[in-house]
Design a protein around this motif. Structure first.
Motif, short mmCIF file in Angstrom:
data_model
loop_
_atom_site.label_atom_id
_atom_site.label_comp_id
_atom_site.label_asym_id
_atom_site.label_seq_id
_atom_site.Cartn_x
_atom_site.Cartn_y
_atom_site.Cartn_z
N LEU A 239 0.71 -1.00 -0.49
CA LEU A 239 -0.01 -0.16 -0.21
C LEU A 239 0.62 0.83 -0.17
O LEU A 239 0.76 2.48 -0.94
CB LEU A 239 -0.91 0.20 1.44
CG LEU A 239 -2.21 -0.69 1.37
CD1 LEU A 239 -2.42 -0.64 2.02
CD2 LEU A 239 -3.32 -0.55 0.49
N CYS B 17 -1.45 3.18 -2.44
CA CYS B 17 -3.28 3.07 -2.37
C CYS B 17 -3.39 3.72 -1.11
O CYS B 17 -4.29 3.31 -0.80
CB CYS B 17 -2.91 2.06 -3.01
SG CYS B 17 -2.37 1.57 -4.60
N THR B 18 -2.84 4.18 -0.54
CA THR B 18 -2.57 4.96 1.28
C THR B 18 -4.40 5.77 1.33
O THR B 18 -4.78 5.64 2.38
CB THR B 18 -1.79 4.93 2.25
OG1 THR B 18 -1.24 6.56 1.39
CG2 THR B 18 -0.82 4.27 1.93
N GLY B 19 -4.10 6.36 -0.12
CA GLY B 19 -5.77 7.17 0.06
C GLY B 19 -6.74 6.69 -0.20
O GLY B 19 -8.09 6.74 0.43
N CYS B 20 -6.36 5.28 -1.18
CA CYS B 20 -7.72 4.28 -1.51
C CYS B 20 -8.35 3.69 -0.72
O CYS B 20 -9.31 3.41 -0.95
CB CYS B 20 -7.00 3.47 -2.57
SG CYS B 20 -5.66 4.26 -4.15
N LEU B 21 -8.40 3.31 0.85
CA LEU B 21 -8.93 3.03 1.67
C LEU B 21 -10.54 3.64 2.32
O LEU B 21 -9.97 4.45 2.07
CB LEU B 21 -7.51 2.28 2.67
CG LEU B 21 -6.80 1.33 3.01
CD1 LEU B 21 -5.69 1.37 4.17
CD2 LEU B 21 -7.34 -0.12 2.75
#
Length: 83
Positions: free
Chosen positions: A55, A60-64
């Motif tokens: 992540l 992609c940490t903001g996709c959660l």
């Protein structure tokens, strides 16, 4: 991953990959229940660390659907409870 805990997590995952390569013979620990349990716990911790690294590296940490800090806290809590 540029902080000390992040670098330790990367080192932990790298060492886990090396250990998994050397434990390719399941007959060595198949007859011992304690070793099976240790491998299961180690795999859970490895998977959680690998997910965090993927992540972070994939940005992609903001996709959660929830803050990444909560995910880190949850993965740390799960790793601590299992280990």
């Amino acid at each position: 991953m540029a902080t000390v805990p992040g670098l330790l997590k990367v080192c932990e995952t790298f060492v886990a990959c090396i250990i998994f390569v050397f434990i390719s013979d399941p007959n060595a620990y198949e007859s011992h229940a304690a070793l099976k349990w240790c491998m299961a716990v180690y795999c859970v911790c490895f998977i959680l660390s690998a997910v965090v690294i993927v992540l972070c590296v994939g940005e992609c940490t903001g996709c959660l659907p929830f803050p990444f800090s909560h995910f880190l806290s949850l993965s740390l809590l799960c790793s601590d409870q299992v280990c």
